[in-house]
Design a protein around this motif. Structure first.
Motif, PDB file in Angstrom:
ATOM      1  N   TYR A  85       0.831  -1.203   0.000  1.00  0.00           N
ATOM      2  CA  TYR A  85       0.000   0.000   0.000  1.00  0.00           C
ATOM      3  C   TYR A  85       0.869   1.259   0.000  1.00  0.00           C
ATOM      4  N   ASP A  86       1.336   1.582  -1.188  1.00  0.00           N
ATOM      5  CA  ASP A  86       2.138   2.777  -1.427  1.00  0.00           C
ATOM      6  C   ASP A  86       1.190   3.868  -1.923  1.00  0.00           C
ATOM      7  N   THR A  87       1.122   4.988  -1.215  1.00  0.00           N
ATOM      8  CA  THR A  87       0.150   6.029  -1.579  1.00  0.00           C
ATOM      9  C   THR A  87       0.396   6.627  -2.964  1.00  0.00           C
ATOM     10  N   ALA A 130      -3.480   3.146  -3.301  1.00  0.00           N
ATOM     11  CA  ALA A 130      -4.180   3.704  -2.135  1.00  0.00           C
ATOM     12  C   ALA A 130      -5.664   3.815  -2.468  1.00  0.00           C
ATOM     13  N   THR A 146      -5.425   1.558   2.926  1.00  0.00           N
ATOM     14  CA  THR A 146      -4.009   1.657   3.257  1.00  0.00           C
ATOM     15  C   THR A 146      -3.824   1.526   4.768  1.00  0.00           C
ATOM     16  N   ASP A 149      -1.508   6.373   6.731  1.00  0.00           N
ATOM     17  CA  ASP A 149      -1.506   6.907   5.366  1.00  0.00           C
ATOM     18  C   ASP A 149      -2.889   7.358   4.905  1.00  0.00           C
ATOM     19  N   CYS A 189      -5.389  -0.990   9.874  1.00  0.00           N
ATOM     20  CA  CYS A 189      -5.959  -0.603   8.583  1.00  0.00           C
ATOM     21  C   CYS A 189      -6.673   0.741   8.714  1.00  0.00           C
TER      22      CYS A 189
END
Length: 317
Positions: A91-93, A97, A132, A136, A174
């Motif tokens: 989960y990389d913004t 995301a 995400t 984040d 989460c």
């Protein structure tokens, strides 16, 4: 003895596992020999099938020739099949995301490709963490929940095209983990395409009653992770990078097997709710990081299967 095919509830084992080798812990995917030993142990204590992680598909291709060939090994050891897979995404913004619409097309393409890879076998569910990491996504707003729901409705259409349910698993770290946010999220998702996967320990750690949550959303539930905890998250436990399950300073070990002393999950009430809501099919038992603080995967697996057979199956007959 009742044949497995006639039972209302069958038990699948989520394949977290480590055994002790001469140089330290050994993953069951280390070799065909270690995999065989793992499958024999899971079958011997009475599990019917296994669940796995999506990223294991590369080892299935490299070491076994693909999901269908690996599943042949599973069935050769007396287990029924692979029931569910957990899509553990990064989960990389910038790229992945769900609350950010600009990342949606990348996520949709990921699932188009992923479902094609798994199409060799028939899965029941592909399990996702629907948001995400909390730090984040915060602050969690209704607009962010709407954007997230819009994405998973589309993903659910993709998975349904392969005959697989899309189901959401809410870790305590989460972005969607509080009861109001969970309720809002499901109000914006399509019941035809988005399901709930109840993890008894994760909800309990987040301060929710997993039995009450299940009863409220039972019509949306397509599976369970049955595991216990002795701790509820406090303060910023859910905000630690890169993994709150490891980095939260308050708690060395979050997860325990069913039947553990001082466990916070009321499994007898949960199984009663499962029965009373008419749920049939698979319940997955999970032992995440069972070997922390001197724990042992094989011991936890045997204890939990004893509990399932001698306590829970007596409730749901």
């Amino acid at each position: 003895m009742t044949d497995a095919s006639q039972r209302a509830i069958k038990w699948s084992y989520m394949d977290h596992w480590r055994s002790n080798g001469p140089s330290g812990p050994v993953d069951q995917w280390h070799s065909h020999k270690t995999m065989s030993a793992f499958l024999k142990q899971v079958k011997a204590v009475g599990f019917d099938a296994i669940d796995t992680f999506d990223f294991r598909i590369w080892q299935m291709y490299g070491d076994y020739g693909g999901p269908a060939k690996y599943q042949e090994m599973v069935t050769d050891h007396g287990l029924e099949r692979i029931v569910n897979t957990f899509h553990a995404a990064d989960y990389d913004t910038r790229t992945y995301a769900p609350h950010l619409p600009e990342t949606h097309e990348n996520i949709l393409e990921d699932f188009r490709v992923t479902m094609g890879r798994w199409s060799e076998i028939q899965l029941d569910n592909i399990i996702v963490m629907p948001a995400t990491l909390y730090y984040d996504m915060e602050p969690v707003t209704e607009d962010k929940l709407k954007h997230t729901a819009e994405l998973w409705n589309k993903v659910g259409e993709i998975t349904a095209g392969f005959g697989v349910k899309l189901t959401c698993h809410h870790e305590f770290f989460c972005g969607i983990q509080s009861e109001p946010d969970i309720d809002t999220f499901y109000s914006y998702t399509d019941p035809q395409y988005v399901n709930l996967f109840v993890d008894t320990a994760q909800h309990c750690i987040a301060g929710l009653d997993p039995v009450a949550l299940y009863n409220k959303h039972a019509h949306r539930v397509s599976g369970f992770h049955f595991k216990d905890t002795r701790h509820v998250a406090t303060g910023d436990d859910h905000r630690h990078r890169p993994d709150s399950e490891i980095m939260a300073p308050t708690t060395g070990k979050w997860f325990y097997e069913m039947g553990t002393p001082q466990g916070l999950v009321d499994f007898e009430a949960m199984m009663t709710a499962v029965r009373d809501n008419g749920y049939t099919g698979w319940i997955s038992v999970e032992h995440d990081k069972a070997n922390k603080e001197g724990g042992d995967y094989s011991e936890s697996t045997a204890i939990s299967r004893w509990y399932a057979k001698n306590v829970l199956e007596e409730i749901y007959r």
